[in-house]
Design a protein around this motif. Structure first.
Motif, PDB file in Angstrom:
ATOM      1  N   GLU A   1      48.206  78.538 -11.341  1.00 21.91           N
ATOM      2  CA  GLU A   1      47.139  77.813 -10.663  1.00 21.91           C
ATOM      3  C   GLU A   1      45.992  78.753 -10.300  1.00 21.91           C
ATOM      4  O   GLU A   1      44.822  78.402 -10.430  1.00 21.91           O
ATOM      5  CB  GLU A   1      47.689  77.127  -9.413  1.00 21.91           C
ATOM      6  CG  GLU A   1      48.691  76.018  -9.728  1.00 21.91           C
ATOM      7  CD  GLU A   1      49.222  75.347  -8.479  1.00 21.91           C
ATOM      8  OE1 GLU A   1      48.895  75.820  -7.370  1.00 21.91           O
ATOM      9  OE2 GLU A   1      49.962  74.354  -8.613  1.00 21.91           O
TER      10      GLU A   1
ATOM     11  N   TYR B   1      38.781  76.195  -6.624  1.00 25.70           N
ATOM     12  CA  TYR B   1      39.561  75.427  -7.596  1.00 25.70           C
ATOM     13  C   TYR B   1      38.824  74.121  -7.848  1.00 25.70           C
ATOM     14  O   TYR B   1      38.456  73.410  -6.915  1.00 25.70           O
ATOM     15  CB  TYR B   1      40.956  75.131  -7.047  1.00 25.70           C
ATOM     16  CG  TYR B   1      41.862  74.396  -8.005  1.00 25.70           C
ATOM     17  CD1 TYR B   1      42.665  75.086  -8.900  1.00 25.70           C
ATOM     18  CD2 TYR B   1      41.913  73.004  -8.015  1.00 25.70           C
ATOM     19  CE1 TYR B   1      43.508  74.432  -9.775  1.00 25.70           C
ATOM     20  CE2 TYR B   1      42.751  72.332  -8.897  1.00 25.70           C
ATOM     21  CZ  TYR B   1      43.547  73.060  -9.769  1.00 25.70           C
ATOM     22  OH  TYR B   1      44.372  72.390 -10.629  1.00 25.70           O
TER      23      TYR B   1
ATOM     24  N   ASP C   1      49.864  73.819 -18.185  1.00 21.35           N
ATOM     25  CA  ASP C   1      50.002  74.319 -16.819  1.00 21.35           C
ATOM     26  C   ASP C   1      50.417  75.786 -16.799  1.00 21.35           C
ATOM     27  O   ASP C   1      49.998  76.544 -15.924  1.00 21.35           O
ATOM     28  CB  ASP C   1      51.045  73.484 -16.059  1.00 21.35           C
ATOM     29  CG  ASP C   1      50.679  72.020 -16.016  1.00 21.35           C
ATOM     30  OD1 ASP C   1      49.610  71.688 -15.477  1.00 21.35           O
ATOM     31  OD2 ASP C   1      51.463  71.196 -16.530  1.00 21.35           O
TER      32      ASP C   1
ATOM     33  N   ARG D   1      43.874  75.526 -21.846  1.00 21.18           N
ATOM     34  CA  ARG D   1      43.682  74.846 -20.558  1.00 21.18           C
ATOM     35  C   ARG D   1      44.426  73.515 -20.488  1.00 21.18           C
ATOM     36  O   ARG D   1      44.530  72.931 -19.415  1.00 21.18           O
ATOM     37  CB  ARG D   1      42.188  74.637 -20.301  1.00 21.18           C
ATOM     38  CG  ARG D   1      41.423  75.936 -20.081  1.00 21.18           C
ATOM     39  CD  ARG D   1      39.983  75.678 -19.671  1.00 21.18           C
ATOM     40  NE  ARG D   1      39.326  76.920 -19.313  1.00 21.18           N
ATOM     41  CZ  ARG D   1      39.352  77.479 -18.110  1.00 21.18           C
ATOM     42  NH1 ARG D   1      40.031  76.874 -17.138  1.00 21.18           N
ATOM     43  NH2 ARG D   1      38.727  78.606 -17.857  1.00 21.18           N
TER      44      ARG D   1
ATOM     45  N   ARG E   1      45.193  81.433 -11.895  1.00 20.48           N
ATOM     46  CA  ARG E   1      44.528  81.842 -13.132  1.00 20.48           C
ATOM     47  C   ARG E   1      43.383  80.908 -13.491  1.00 20.48           C
ATOM     48  O   ARG E   1      42.423  81.301 -14.171  1.00 20.48           O
ATOM     49  CB  ARG E   1      45.573  81.880 -14.255  1.00 20.48           C
ATOM     50  CG  ARG E   1      45.092  82.401 -15.581  1.00 20.48           C
ATOM     51  CD  ARG E   1      46.255  82.672 -16.516  1.00 20.48           C
ATOM     52  NE  ARG E   1      47.210  81.582 -16.550  1.00 20.48           N
ATOM     53  CZ  ARG E   1      47.049  80.477 -17.279  1.00 20.48           C
ATOM     54  NH1 ARG E   1      45.967  80.328 -18.018  1.00 20.48           N
ATOM     55  NH2 ARG E   1      47.972  79.525 -17.270  1.00 20.48           N
ATOM     56  N   LYS E   2      43.451  79.658 -13.030  1.00 16.51           N
ATOM     57  CA  LYS E   2      42.413  78.677 -13.321  1.00 16.51           C
ATOM     58  C   LYS E   2      41.343  78.611 -12.245  1.00 16.51           C
ATOM     59  O   LYS E   2      40.498  77.727 -12.246  1.00 16.51           O
ATOM     60  CB  LYS E   2      43.047  77.290 -13.482  1.00 16.51           C
ATOM     61  CG  LYS E   2      44.056  77.219 -14.612  1.00 16.51           C
ATOM     62  CD  LYS E   2      44.685  75.844 -14.686  1.00 16.51           C
ATOM     63  CE  LYS E   2      45.732  75.776 -15.793  1.00 16.51           C
ATOM     64  NZ  LYS E   2      46.378  74.452 -15.867  1.00 16.51           N
ATOM     65  N   THR E   3      41.376  79.541 -11.300  1.00 16.17           N
ATOM     66  CA  THR E   3      40.414  79.536 -10.215  1.00 16.17           C
ATOM     67  C   THR E   3      39.472  80.719 -10.344  1.00 16.17           C
ATOM     68  O   THR E   3      39.654  81.604 -11.187  1.00 16.17           O
ATOM     69  CB  THR E   3      41.125  79.624  -8.850  1.00 16.17           C
ATOM     70  OG1 THR E   3      41.747  80.908  -8.743  1.00 16.17           O
ATOM     71  CG2 THR E   3      42.179  78.539  -8.714  1.00 16.17           C
TER      72      THR E   3
END
Length: 273
Positions: A231, A241, A99, A96, A233-235
């Protein structure tokens, strides 16, 4: 006007050389670059995933992109070179910090797993040796359906004639399987002289078997898709988000700055554009 990106500038401990790489990329017209940290685990000893250097510690002021009024955007990227399935830890918290997340599988079994199951943004194709396996349409199509993109780097072809043959052969083999879709071209440059301009890279893509349109997308819109995929993938399913809110002075009742307002809404808008 196209937005060009180079998502693979090799990390070096030499701060001056890294600054020169970023400045040269901005001068060539790249609006976004990614500093690539390569992590190659071994069975002999336990290794720690490297910690990316904050861009503020690297440069006081980012250079302005040629032809534009805004400074270049610098991302951090981790590439895991895999020779065993245990080398990629699906939910490692260390990932994490970055980016972008990429893997470079070294066997056919790992390539299949990367295409079908691994939650990554990029799958790197080795260009420094003859691949020990052939690309098969099923896993390649599976990766494309999941939004995972393949990467071919070109700087090795500049350094050595033997590596040039490997680069072209491996790239052509991939293009024949994926039909030139979901592919980006990046430099993997270690020094500024190895960087090439976006239009030169597009011409190089023709040598790799890309069509004129796909070659241009490989340094622009497909790269943008990779950044948006990272981006997402991190939500939570690409909808929610989370991010740190700007600190507020005690007792201050004024509205927060524009860049702090509705971060989730702004991010959702970006992902749907």
């Amino acid at each position: 006007m196209s937005v060009f990106m180079d998502l693979n500038l090799s990390y070096t401990a030499d701060k001056g050389r890294l600054q020169s790489l970023i400045e040269t990329a901005a001068h060539l017209g790249f609006s976004t670059v990614a500093i690539n940290y390569v992590f190659e685990p071994t069975a002999k000893k336990k290794q720690e995933i490297p910690v990316p250097t904050p861009i503020n510690d690297l440069m006081d002021q980012l250079p302005v992109v040629q032809g534009r009024s805004r400074p270049i955007r610098v991302l951090n990227r981790l590439t895991v070179v895999m020779s065993d399935s245990s080398h990629f830890r699906q939910n490692a918290p260390e990932y994490r910090r970055y980016d972008l997340l990429a893997v470079q599988p070294t066997t056919e079994k790992l390539f299949h797993a990367a295409c079908m199951t691994f939650d990554v943004d990029l799958i790197c194709i080795s260009v420094t040796e003859k691949l020990p396996f052939f690309f098969k349409r099923a896993p390649v199509n599976g990766a494309m359906e999941r939004g995972v993109v393949f990467e071919v780097s070109y700087s090795a072809a500049i350094r050595d004639s033997t590596l040039r043959r490997y680069t072209i052969a491996n790239a052509v083999s991939l293009m024949e399987t994926c039909k030139g879709k979901n592919v980006i071209l990046s430099s993997a440059a270690e020094k500024p002289l190895e960087l090439r301009g976006p239009y030169d890279i597009s011409n190089l893509g023709l040598l790799f078997g890309l069509s004129d349109g796909d070659a241009k997308e490989a340094v622009s819109s497909t790269c943008r898709s990779v950044v948006l995929h990272a981006e997402t993938r991190k939500t939570a399913s690409g909808i929610v988000y989370t991010m740190k809110s700007c600190s507020e002075t005690p007792g201050q009742q004024e509205a927060p700055p524009a860049h702090c307002e509705a971060p989730a809404a702004k991010r959702a808008k970006q992902l749907t554009e």
